[in-house]
Write a protein that holds these residues in place. Structure first.
Motif, PDB file in Angstrom:
ATOM      1  N   VAL A 120      26.171  -7.597 -37.782  1.00 20.45           N
ATOM      2  CA  VAL A 120      27.951  -7.624 -38.494  1.00 20.45           C
ATOM      3  C   VAL A 120      28.168  -9.334 -38.311  1.00 20.45           C
ATOM      4  O   VAL A 120      28.577 -10.065 -37.305  1.00 20.45           O
ATOM      5  N   LYS A 121      28.759  -9.337 -39.363  1.00 19.71           N
ATOM      6  CA  LYS A 121      29.452 -11.279 -40.170  1.00 19.71           C
ATOM      7  C   LYS A 121      30.803 -11.429 -38.944  1.00 19.71           C
ATOM      8  O   LYS A 121      31.740 -10.745 -39.725  1.00 19.71           O
ATOM      9  N   LEU A 122      30.778 -12.164 -37.899  1.00 17.72           N
ATOM     10  CA  LEU A 122      32.107 -11.782 -37.512  1.00 17.72           C
ATOM     11  C   LEU A 122      32.980 -13.049 -37.844  1.00 17.72           C
ATOM     12  O   LEU A 122      34.002 -13.605 -37.322  1.00 17.72           O
ATOM     13  N   ILE A 123      32.159 -14.352 -38.336  1.00 18.25           N
ATOM     14  CA  ILE A 123      33.119 -15.620 -38.968  1.00 18.25           C
ATOM     15  C   ILE A 123      33.990 -15.828 -39.686  1.00 18.25           C
ATOM     16  O   ILE A 123      33.716 -15.309 -39.799  1.00 18.25           O
ATOM     17  N   GLY A 124      34.531 -16.525 -38.580  1.00 15.64           N
ATOM     18  CA  GLY A 124      35.778 -16.929 -39.895  1.00 15.64           C
ATOM     19  C   GLY A 124      37.134 -15.841 -39.752  1.00 15.64           C
ATOM     20  O   GLY A 124      38.371 -15.759 -39.935  1.00 15.64           O
ATOM     21  N   LEU A 125      36.978 -14.555 -38.322  1.00 17.80           N
ATOM     22  CA  LEU A 125      37.702 -13.482 -38.108  1.00 17.80           C
ATOM     23  C   LEU A 125      38.085 -13.919 -36.788  1.00 17.80           C
ATOM     24  O   LEU A 125      37.846 -15.005 -35.977  1.00 17.80           O
ATOM     25  N   THR A 126      39.543 -13.739 -36.481  1.00 12.66           N
ATOM     26  CA  THR A 126      40.389 -13.338 -35.079  1.00 12.66           C
ATOM     27  C   THR A 126      39.823 -12.763 -34.534  1.00 12.66           C
ATOM     28  O   THR A 126      38.863 -11.275 -34.799  1.00 12.66           O
ATOM     29  N   THR A 127      39.871 -12.416 -33.026  1.00 16.36           N
ATOM     30  CA  THR A 127      39.559 -11.364 -32.317  1.00 16.36           C
ATOM     31  C   THR A 127      39.694  -9.602 -32.746  1.00 16.36           C
ATOM     32  O   THR A 127      38.862  -9.237 -32.690  1.00 16.36           O
ATOM     33  N   TYR A 128      40.511 -10.007 -32.892  1.00 17.90           N
ATOM     34  CA  TYR A 128      41.947  -8.479 -33.069  1.00 17.90           C
ATOM     35  C   TYR A 128      41.168  -8.157 -34.577  1.00 17.90           C
ATOM     36  O   TYR A 128      40.605  -7.114 -34.714  1.00 17.90           O
ATOM     37  N   GLN A 129      40.601  -9.485 -35.603  1.00 19.33           N
ATOM     38  CA  GLN A 129      39.798  -8.782 -36.950  1.00 19.33           C
ATOM     39  C   GLN A 129      38.531  -8.295 -36.403  1.00 19.33           C
ATOM     40  O   GLN A 129      37.885  -7.107 -37.301  1.00 19.33           O
ATOM     41  N   ALA A 130      38.007  -9.197 -35.646  1.00 24.38           N
ATOM     42  CA  ALA A 130      36.379  -8.773 -35.592  1.00 24.38           C
ATOM     43  C   ALA A 130      36.647  -7.561 -34.582  1.00 24.38           C
ATOM     44  O   ALA A 130      35.716  -6.724 -35.325  1.00 24.38           O
ATOM     45  N   ARG A 131      37.312  -6.612 -33.773  1.00 24.62           N
ATOM     46  CA  ARG A 131      37.401  -5.896 -32.624  1.00 24.62           C
ATOM     47  C   ARG A 131      37.481  -4.582 -34.203  1.00 24.62           C
ATOM     48  O   ARG A 131      36.923  -3.941 -34.154  1.00 24.62           O
TER      49      ARG A 131
END
Length: 269
Positions: A120-131
């Motif tokens: 899962v690509k999470l770079i550049g996201l906030t923790t809310y967006q990642a969730r």
């Protein structure tokens, strides 16, 4: 007449020596925070600093928990990051290094590899967006998954004239300058409240700022809320330099004692 003149001279000299000693010490007039807040019941401060959620970057460690109806299937995902980190922890502990924080390490591609779910690509996201992204992908494999995501290594470093200088890992993403200084046990009496230096790593470049704890304008500063890996340095004041110069202080005290004895002896004869 001569005796009176000599006594006056010695007393004047003694007074000058005392002034020299006290002048080397910093006054306490700048110790109190927010000195420009005087009025009781003053209206709210306008245009205060706005908090911006931090974005996930490469080499961040992210804590991810996935809860499902079947606890066992959720544990498969939740244990992956911990097992991988614990393997490295055992190796570093053998070398005497500090074990890393448990969680999922964001690789150079900005991805993590979750069991069953995959990369899962999470770079550049906030923790809310990642969730939300992980929850969407987890829903393919699990029934009604509940996902929690947070930074596991959100840290700030406080150096200089504070009670407990150190690097602090903070479980909360929204941390202010005052929160960080509170963790460090507040400034010592020798810390310069009007000249707190902040060092920030911004896209590989160092960014610097000066913060003034004596003014309410601090709450308007774009640096009021800290970001990951920020460094705060509290500069010592002149009083600290004077306190470290013990030899000079002892010399002044000795001279003052000698002058006092001479004054007593002269006034008695």
């Amino acid at each position: 007449m001569y005796k009176f003149t000599l006594v006056s001279y010695l007393r004047s000299l003694f007074a000058l020596l005392l002034l020299g000693i006290f002048a080397s010490c910093e006054t306490t007039k700048k110790v109190a925070y927010f000195q420009d807040i005087n009025a009781v019941g003053q209206s709210e401060l306008a245009n205060t600093a706005k908090f911006t959620e931090p974005l996930i970057q490469a080499d961040d460690i992210i804590s991810i928990s996935i809860f499902t109806i079947d606890d066992k299937t959720g544990m498969i995902v939740n244990q992956v990051g911990t097992q991988a980190i614990n393997t490295v922890a055992n190796q570093t502990a053998a070398l005497g290094a500090t074990p890393p924080t448990s969680g999922f390490l964001i690789d150079k591609n900005g991805e993590i590899d979750l069991s069953v779910i995959g990369k899962v690509k999470l770079i550049g996201l906030t923790t809310y967006q990642a969730r939300e992204l992980i929850k969407e992908k987890a829903a393919v494999f699990y029934t009604n998954p509940n996902v929690q995501v947070r930074f596991a290594n959100f840290k700030v470093t406080i150096l200089g004239e504070v009670a407990r200088p150190a690097t602090y890992v903070i479980p909360n993403e929204k941390v202010s300058v005052l929160d960080a200084l509170g963790l460090a046990g507040d400034l010592t009496i020798f810390g310069r409240r009007e000249n707190i230096k902040l060092v920030r790593d911004n896209d590989g470049k160092k960014e610097f700022a000066i913060l003034n704890l004596n003014s309410k304008e601090l709450f308007k500063s774009p640096y009021y809320y800290l970001k990951q890996n920020d460094v705060l340095y509290v500069e010592p004041n002149k009083g600290k330099a004077a306190s470290l110069n013990q030899a000079r202080t002892q010399t002044y005290a000795l001279i003052g004692t000698i002058v006092s004895v001479l004054i007593v002896l002269i006034t008695r004869f």
